[in-house]
Design a protein around this motif. Structure first.
Motif, mmCIF file in Angstrom:
data_model
loop_
_atom_site.group_PDB
_atom_site.id
_atom_site.type_symbol
_atom_site.label_atom_id
_atom_site.label_comp_id
_atom_site.label_asym_id
_atom_site.label_seq_id
_atom_site.Cartn_x
_atom_site.Cartn_y
_atom_site.Cartn_z
ATOM 1 N N HIS A 16 23.768 94.222 114.626
ATOM 2 C CA HIS A 16 24.372 95.547 114.458
ATOM 3 C C HIS A 16 25.570 95.632 115.402
ATOM 4 O O HIS A 16 25.409 95.783 116.609
ATOM 5 C CB HIS A 16 23.341 96.631 114.774
ATOM 6 C CG HIS A 16 23.838 98.016 114.560
ATOM 7 N ND1 HIS A 16 23.037 99.130 114.688
ATOM 8 C CD2 HIS A 16 25.076 98.502 114.230
ATOM 9 C CE1 HIS A 16 23.739 100.217 114.451
ATOM 10 N NE2 HIS A 16 24.987 99.855 114.185
ATOM 11 N N ALA A 17 26.766 95.505 114.832
ATOM 12 C CA ALA A 17 27.999 95.484 115.626
ATOM 13 C C ALA A 17 28.608 96.875 115.725
ATOM 14 O O ALA A 17 28.540 97.674 114.786
ATOM 15 C CB ALA A 17 29.002 94.527 115.001
ATOM 16 N N ASN A 18 29.211 97.148 116.877
ATOM 17 C CA ASN A 18 29.833 98.447 117.138
ATOM 18 C C ASN A 18 31.231 98.239 117.686
ATOM 19 O O ASN A 18 31.404 97.569 118.703
ATOM 20 C CB ASN A 18 28.979 99.234 118.137
ATOM 21 C CG ASN A 18 27.609 99.569 117.585
ATOM 22 O OD1 ASN A 18 27.403 100.626 117.027
ATOM 23 N ND2 ASN A 18 26.660 98.636 117.710
ATOM 24 N N SER A 19 32.204 98.798 117.003
ATOM 25 C CA SER A 19 33.654 98.656 117.218
ATOM 26 C C SER A 19 34.167 97.513 116.371
ATOM 27 O O SER A 19 33.426 96.553 116.062
ATOM 28 C CB SER A 19 34.040 98.448 118.680
ATOM 29 O OG SER A 19 34.093 97.080 119.007
ATOM 30 N N ALA A 20 35.427 97.612 115.986
ATOM 31 C CA ALA A 20 36.017 96.634 115.072
ATOM 32 C C ALA A 20 36.005 95.226 115.659
ATOM 33 O O ALA A 20 35.713 94.252 114.957
ATOM 34 C CB ALA A 20 37.440 97.055 114.708
ATOM 35 N N SER A 21 36.309 95.103 116.950
ATOM 36 C CA SER A 21 36.352 93.780 117.566
ATOM 37 C C SER A 21 34.969 93.134 117.578
ATOM 38 O O SER A 21 34.820 91.937 117.316
ATOM 39 C CB SER A 21 36.914 93.852 118.987
ATOM 40 O OG SER A 21 36.181 94.760 119.788
ATOM 41 N N ALA A 22 33.930 93.914 117.850
ATOM 42 C CA ALA A 22 32.568 93.385 117.825
ATOM 43 C C ALA A 22 32.164 93.010 116.399
ATOM 44 O O ALA A 22 31.496 91.997 116.168
ATOM 45 C CB ALA A 22 31.592 94.406 118.397
ATOM 46 N N GLY A 23 32.574 93.818 115.432
ATOM 47 C CA GLY A 23 32.280 93.519 114.047
ATOM 48 C C GLY A 23 32.937 92.229 113.593
ATOM 49 O O GLY A 23 32.319 91.414 112.890
ATOM 50 N N TYR A 24 34.176 92.029 114.003
ATOM 51 C CA TYR A 24 34.899 90.818 113.620
ATOM 52 C C TYR A 24 34.230 89.574 114.217
ATOM 53 O O TYR A 24 34.068 88.557 113.543
ATOM 54 C CB TYR A 24 36.350 90.910 114.072
ATOM 55 C CG TYR A 24 37.181 89.713 113.698
ATOM 56 C CD1 TYR A 24 37.438 89.409 112.364
ATOM 57 C CD2 TYR A 24 37.713 88.876 114.673
ATOM 58 C CE1 TYR A 24 38.202 88.306 112.006
ATOM 59 C CE2 TYR A 24 38.480 87.773 114.330
ATOM 60 C CZ TYR A 24 38.716 87.495 112.997
ATOM 61 O OH TYR A 24 39.470 86.397 112.649
ATOM 62 N N VAL A 25 33.813 89.670 115.480
ATOM 63 C CA VAL A 25 33.124 88.555 116.126
ATOM 64 C C VAL A 25 31.809 88.256 115.407
ATOM 65 O O VAL A 25 31.454 87.090 115.190
ATOM 66 C CB VAL A 25 32.885 88.852 117.619
ATOM 67 C CG1 VAL A 25 31.890 87.862 118.221
ATOM 68 C CG2 VAL A 25 34.201 88.796 118.392
ATOM 69 N N ALA A 26 31.070 89.298 115.031
ATOM 70 C CA ALA A 26 29.800 89.102 114.330
ATOM 71 C C ALA A 26 30.016 88.413 112.984
ATOM 72 O O ALA A 26 29.246 87.533 112.594
ATOM 73 C CB ALA A 26 29.106 90.442 114.132
ATOM 74 N N VAL A 27 31.071 88.809 112.281
ATOM 75 C CA VAL A 27 31.390 88.168 111.003
ATOM 76 C C VAL A 27 31.752 86.700 111.219
ATOM 77 O O VAL A 27 31.319 85.819 110.468
ATOM 78 C CB VAL A 27 32.544 88.920 110.297
ATOM 79 C CG1 VAL A 27 33.074 88.111 109.115
ATOM 80 C CG2 VAL A 27 32.069 90.290 109.817
ATOM 81 N N GLN A 28 32.528 86.425 112.277
ATOM 82 C CA GLN A 28 32.914 85.045 112.565
ATOM 83 C C GLN A 28 31.715 84.182 112.972
ATOM 84 O O GLN A 28 31.680 82.984 112.701
ATOM 85 C CB GLN A 28 33.967 85.019 113.677
ATOM 86 C CG GLN A 28 35.306 85.634 113.292
ATOM 87 C CD GLN A 28 35.897 84.980 112.058
ATOM 88 O OE1 GLN A 28 36.133 83.779 112.024
ATOM 89 N NE2 GLN A 28 36.124 85.787 111.020
ATOM 90 N N ALA A 29 30.732 84.787 113.607
ATOM 91 C CA ALA A 29 29.532 84.039 114.036
ATOM 92 C C ALA A 29 28.773 83.479 112.839
ATOM 93 O O ALA A 29 28.018 82.511 112.967
ATOM 94 C CB ALA A 29 28.623 84.946 114.868
ATOM 95 N N ARG A 30 28.981 84.069 111.663
ATOM 96 C CA ARG A 30 28.268 83.596 110.478
ATOM 97 C C ARG A 30 28.807 82.261 109.963
ATOM 98 O O ARG A 30 28.255 81.699 109.021
ATOM 99 C CB ARG A 30 28.307 84.668 109.397
ATOM 100 C CG ARG A 30 27.569 85.924 109.832
ATOM 101 C CD ARG A 30 27.042 86.724 108.678
ATOM 102 N NE ARG A 30 28.100 87.317 107.892
ATOM 103 C CZ ARG A 30 27.891 88.319 107.026
ATOM 104 N NH1 ARG A 30 26.670 88.800 106.862
ATOM 105 N NH2 ARG A 30 28.870 88.824 106.333
#
Length: 360
Positions: free
Chosen positions: A82-96
């Motif tokens: 569960h990512a919060n803020s755009a930068s955290a969301g982008y990192v979470a997507v990249q981790a996949r």
């Protein structure tokens, strides 16, 4: 369910407070919760309450942060991120790239401004903290079925008024017992974004505001500019800089009202927190604030940068203690009906289950 909450930092702020409240609420319900961030005061508080924290430099290096996040996900058998803020969301997507895991993203601000932020549409679900944010995302072209509005919840056991503390807080800060006292709670990036400049201008220029006091809760790069302005305008005896605290409610007991004349707010979590404590609120009608405040019932919405109107609404509260009490009581009831954290967490866990069910 093993849940990993991700946020760039864990200091004062809407997204940070949301993560802390969500982590603790899920932990109490029996979920296994982990938090990853670049650190901050709230990280230590979460650790003390049994929630494991991982340091991840989300804003320092996306590539490094994505690899670190993937390793955390694998080693701790994370079921959902569960990512919060755009930068955290982008990192979470990249981790996949390295590990398969469903990602839920909570948009605490408007997003979709560039190619990187558009990749957030790869998340399984996008939670918008206001309908304003959801409509903005739709206009940017995000998948409508992925977007859901879920207001940030308030811990009503924590944000609860204790009127007997008012005198103690004021004595500690040197505020006269009968002085009309405002509070502003926000990160001080500069004097414009959250409206510090506007409220200081009112304290300086309007004669009937010359006996008002202001509690400034928060810190940031603009703190020294604020302190200089306070000194220059001879407001030192009436403006009280409290710095950063994770126990905001302890000081709000000393205020008569809360003001947040921001240039823009997607939700305005502090407004809901203030109303939970029985404080009338005054803010500019920008972004999602009209969804938080019932104008004329729990506080006032003011045209952005209209200092005359802002002063007028504050003066209404300063001159009428019964109005303050009435709006404060109505504000508490409004939050109980619309922003109770128990309801928000229940809806959030439903979203988690929906996402996990779809990914199997």
């Amino acid at each position: 369910m093993n849940i990993l909450l991700v946020v760039p930092r864990l200091n004062i702020g809407g997204a940070e407070t949301y993560v802390a409240i969500t982590a603790l609420s899920l932990h109490r319900l029996g979920y296994t919760v982990f938090v990853a961030s670049g650190g901050g005061m709230l990280a230590g508080s979460l650790r003390e309450q049994g929630i494991r924290h991982f340091y991840v430099p989300i804003r320092l290096s996306t590539a490094l942060a994505a690899r670190m996040l993937a390793r955390i996900i694998r080693r701790n058998n994370i079921d959902i991120v569960h990512a919060n803020s755009a930068s955290a969301g982008y990192v979470a997507v990249q981790a996949r790239q390295y590990v398969k895991v469903p990602v839920v993203y909570t948009a605490h601000g408007i997003f979709g401004h560039n190619t990187q932020e558009m990749t957030l549409d790869q998340c399984e679900k996008i939670i918008c903290v206001s309908e304003y944010v959801r409509q903005y995302a739709l206009e940017k072209g995000f998948t409508s079925q992925k977007l859901v509005t879920l207001y940030s919840g308030i811990d009503l056991t924590k944000f609860k008024a204790y009127p007997q503390k008012k005198e103690l807080v004021r004595q500690m800060l040197g505020i006269p017992a009968d002085a009309f006292t405002l509070a502003i709670v926000a990160r001080i990036k500069n004097l414009r974004n959250k409206g510090h400049e506007d409220i200081l201008q009112i304290l300086k220029d309007f004669e009937d505001a010359h006996n008002w006091h202001l509690m400034v809760i928060g810190k940031g790069k603009g703190l020294w500019s604020l302190k200089y302005r306070v000194w220059r305008d001879k407001l030192s005896q009436r403006v009280h800089c409290l710095g950063h605290t994770i126990e905001v409610q302890e000081f709000l007991d000393g205020a008569d009202a809360v003001v947040l004349p921001s240039k823009f707010e997607t939700f305005g979590l502090v407004l809901a927190e203030a109303m939970a404590m029985g404080k009338p609120v005054v803010t500019y009608a920008v972004g999602g604030t009209p969804e938080v405040i019932a104008h004329g019932h729990t506080g006032f919405l003011v045209e952005k940068h209209n200092l005359d109107e802002l002063h007028c609404r504050l003066r209404n509260l300063a001159e009428d203690s019964q109005l303050r009490l009435m709006m404060g009581d109505q504000g508490r009831g409004w939050v109980e009906s619309n922003f109770d954290n128990n309801f928000s967490i229940s809806k959030l866990t439903d979203i988690y289950q929906e996402v996990l069910g779809a990914s199997r």
